[in-house]
Design an enzyme around this catalytic site. Structure first.
Site, mmCIF file in Angstrom:
data_model
loop_
_atom_site.group_PDB
_atom_site.id
_atom_site.type_symbol
_atom_site.label_atom_id
_atom_site.label_comp_id
_atom_site.label_asym_id
_atom_site.label_seq_id
_atom_site.Cartn_x
_atom_site.Cartn_y
_atom_site.Cartn_z
ATOM 1 N N ARG A 261 22.516 52.177 -5.549
ATOM 2 C CA ARG A 261 21.516 52.674 -6.494
ATOM 3 C C ARG A 261 22.124 53.760 -7.373
ATOM 4 N NH1 ARG A 261 16.086 52.246 -2.714
ATOM 5 N NH2 ARG A 261 16.565 50.086 -2.153
ATOM 6 N N ARG A 276 19.514 61.038 -0.527
ATOM 7 C CA ARG A 276 19.481 60.200 -1.727
ATOM 8 C C ARG A 276 20.913 59.941 -2.164
ATOM 9 N NH1 ARG A 276 15.289 59.119 -5.192
ATOM 10 N NH2 ARG A 276 14.002 60.564 -4.026
ATOM 11 N N GLU A 348 10.263 59.241 3.003
ATOM 12 C CA GLU A 348 10.094 57.793 3.099
ATOM 13 C C GLU A 348 11.243 57.145 3.868
ATOM 14 O OE1 GLU A 348 9.481 55.661 -0.652
ATOM 15 O OE2 GLU A 348 10.665 54.010 0.182
ATOM 16 N N SER A 351 9.464 50.871 3.527
ATOM 17 C CA SER A 351 8.585 50.466 2.444
ATOM 18 C C SER A 351 8.407 48.969 2.566
ATOM 19 C CB SER A 351 9.244 50.823 1.116
ATOM 20 O OG SER A 351 8.415 50.430 0.053
ATOM 21 N N ARG A 387 19.410 56.343 5.836
ATOM 22 C CA ARG A 387 18.578 57.543 5.719
ATOM 23 C C ARG A 387 17.878 57.908 7.022
ATOM 24 N NH1 ARG A 387 13.823 58.035 1.215
ATOM 25 N NH2 ARG A 387 15.463 58.687 -0.234
#
Length: 428
Positions: A261, A276, A348, A351, A387
Site C-alpha cells: 500500500r 501503517r 482496526e 475488516s 499489524r
RNA sequence: GGAGGGCUGGCUGAGCGGCCGAAAGCGACGGUCUUGAAAACCGUUAGUGCGGUAACCCCGUACUCAAGGGUUCGAAUCCCUUGCCCUCCGCCA
C-alpha cells in the site's frame, strides 16, 4: 460495477444509497440519460448493420450490372455503418465512465455518514487496567526492539519510511499468527491459497480498487501490472469469466500473500512502528456465494474473525462501518478493532466486506441457476495480518518488557510461553 | 534472447472470403424402454447487449471463433500488432 438494470428499474434506491455514502445522487440521472443515448445509438447502428448484412447476401447471388450497383450501395452503407458503430461505441464508453463512479448500493441498516459515524455493535473482552497494575504500557515498537523482534531503522535504511524488518522472534511470531489463521480457515472449509501479488489492470479495476483510492495502489509502469493491497484482488480474479456451481454452498478460499500500500495522503499518521506500513502479510478469507446467501456468509466471516481474535486473547469491539467509509465495492462492512493500550484507542485489525454482485459483475463471475446464468456475490474478510503483532505485544506485555504468548499461539511457537527481552536489542 | 507451431462452444475437434454462431464426437440434461440400473434409441444443449412485452417464457436484432486494429460490399477464414500456450536452440539459475 452496479447493475444497470437495477439502476434503471429503481433509480431511487441508488440515489438513496449515493446520499448515504455522501456521494452525488445526480450521477444516477446522468447514467439514465447516457444509457438512453447509448441505446438509441445502438438501435440506429443495428438497423443499418442488419441492412448491410442482408445486402451482402444479395451481392453474393447477383451478377453483372445488378451486382455492380449493389456493390456501390454496399460501399456507402459500409461507411455509414462504421460511423454509427463509432457513435454507439463512444456512447458506451461515456456511459461506462459514469457508471464506474457509482458505488455499490448499501444494504439496509448501514449507518449513514462518514468515517466517524460507525455504530459499535459490541465490545468483547476488557482492556487491562495498566494504571491499576502500576504499569506504564510500552508501545509495540519499544517492546519489539527490546525483544529484538522489529527493526524499523534498518527498514528505513534499505527501503525508506514505513518499511521494517521482522527479526528473530518477530518473524516467528508472524509465521505463527498467519499459520494459525490458515489452520482456522481450513478447519472452516476454506481452501488455502498462496496468490500472485502482481495483477493485470482489468483484475485490479474489476475489484474496485482503481476508483477513488487508485493512488493507494502501486503500479509497475514498465509492465502494466499492479501490486495488490490484499490477496482479495487475486482471489476475486481467480474465477473471473467463469461460471461456478454453487449448489453445494459458497466457494471459500483463504489467501496468504504480501500486501502493498502506498499510504498516499497519510503523511504523519501512525508513523511510529509497524501500524501503517507499505508492505505486510495477510491471511484473507474470500467467498463466492449465491446472492441470497451473502448476508449469512458475511456473518460467518465475521464470526471467524472473532474466533481468531479470541485465539490471541485480544479485547476488541465490532463496528458497523458507515456508508461513507465503505469502499466502492462494499455494500456493508464490519471491522474488528483491538484495544491499543499505548494510545488508549482502538485499532482496526480485521475488516469484512459484503460486495454483493458489485465485483463479480465486472469480473464476470457467474453461476447457473435453472438454465440461466446470474452474477454471484463476493465477500472477503481478514483473518490475520502483520499489524496484529502490534496489539499482541502491547496487550500481553509484562512489567519487565517480556510478553506472554497467548495460549492459542503457543503450538505454533514450539510451546513458547513468554517472549523475553534480548540484552542487545534488535540486530545490534 | 533466437526459430518454428498453435489459440474455435462445458470438453475434443472440423471449418472453401458470402448458404457459418459455427460440422462431428464426447459430456450434460430430458424422454422411450426397464422391477431398478446399464445399454440402445429419440430429442435438447454457448454467452451477452438492445428492442418488442407486465414478463428473467417467447419473438426479433446485433455482438462474441484469444485481444485490438486493418483489407473487403461482406472476415472464424486474408494482413498487421499484442497477449497466452507448446516445441527446439541459446542464456541464467
Amino acid at each position: 460495477m452496479i447493475d444497470l438494470r437495477v439502476l434503471r428499474d429503481t433509480p431511487d434506491v441508488v440515489r438513496t444509497s449515493q446520499r448515504l455514502r455522501g456521494d452525488d445522487p445526480s450521477l444516477v440521472d446522468a447514467v439514465l440519460d447516457l444509457d438512453a443515448r447509448r441505446r438509441a445509438a445502438l438501435t440506429d447502428y443495428e438497423r443499418l448493420r442488419a441492412e448491410q448484412k442482408s445486402l451482402g447476401k444479395e451481392v453474393a447471388q447477383a451478377k453483372g450490372d445488378a451486382k455492380a450497383e449493389l456493390l456501390t450501395r454496399g460501399k456507402t452503407l459500409a461507411d455509414q455503418v462504421k460511423a454509427l458503430q463509432a457513435d454507439a461505441d463512444a456512447a458506451a464508453v461515456e456511459l461506462d465512465e459514469v457508471v464506474s463512479r457509482i458505488g455499490n448500493v448499501v444494504i439496509d441498516g448501514v449507518p449513514a455518514g462518514g468515517e466517524d459515524d460507525y455504530v459499535v455493535l459490541r465490545h468483547i473482552g476488557t482492556p487491562r487496567d495498566f494504571a491499576a497494575e502500576g504499569l506504564r504500557p510500552r508501545d509495540h515498537l519499544e517492546l519489539g526492539e527490546m525483544l529484538a523482534a522489529i527493526d524499523t531503522e534498518r527498514g528505513a535504511k534499505v527501503s525508506g519510511a514505513r518499511f521494517y524488518y521482522l527479526t528473530g522472534i518477530g518473524a516467528r511470531l508472524e509465521l505463527a499468527l498467519l499459520t494459525a489463521a490458515m489452520d482456522k480457515a481450513m478447519a472452516a472449509g476454506f481452501t488455502p491459497m498462496i496468490t500472485p501479488t502482481l495483477v493485470k489492470p482489468e483484475i485490479m479495476r474489476g475489484t474496485g480498487f482503481l476508483g477513488a483510492h487508485a493512488d493507494e495502489v502501486y503500479r509497475l509502469e514498465a509492465d502494466d501490472l499492479y501490486l495488490v493491497g490484499t490477496s482479495e484482488v487475486a482471489l476475486a480474479g481467480y474465477h473471473s469469466d467463469e461460471i461456478l456451481d454453487l449448489a453445494d454452498g459458497p466457494r471459500r478460499y483463504a489467501g496468504w500473500s504480501a500486501c502493498y500500500r502506498r499510504e498516499a495522503g497519510s503523511y504523519g499518521k501512525d508513523t511510529r512502528g509497524i501500524i501503517r506500513v507499505h508492505q505486510f502479510h495477510k491471511v484473507e478469507m474470500f467467498s463466492y456465494a449465491k446472492v441470497e446467501d451473502a448476508q449469512a456468509e458475511h456473518a460467518r466471516l465475521l464470526a471467524l474473525e472473532e474466533e481468531m481474535l479470541a485465539l490471541v486473547e485480544l479485547p476488541y469491539r465490532v463496528i458497523d462501518t458507515a456508508a461513507g467509509d465503505l469502499g466502492s465495492s462494499a455494500a456493508r462492512k464490519f471491522d474488528c478493532e483491538a484495544w491499543l493500550p499505548s494510545q488508549e484507542r482502538f485499532l482496526e485489525l480485521t475488516s469484512t466486506s459484503n460486495c454483493t454482485t458489485f465485483q463479480a459483475r465486472r469480473l464476470g463471475v457467474r453461476e447457473r441457476v435453472e438454465g440461466e446464468t446470474r452474477t454471484v456475490a463476493t465477500l472477503n474478510g481478514t483473518l490475520g495480518t502483520t499489524r496484529w503483532i502490534v496489539a499482541i505485544l502491547e496487550n500481553h506485555q509484562q512489567a519487565d518488557g517480556s510478553v506472554r504468548v497467548p495460549e492459542g499461539l503457543r503450538p505454533y511457537l514450539g510451546g513458547l510461553e513468554v517472549l523475553t527481552p534480548q540484552a542487545s536489542g534488535a540486530g545490534a
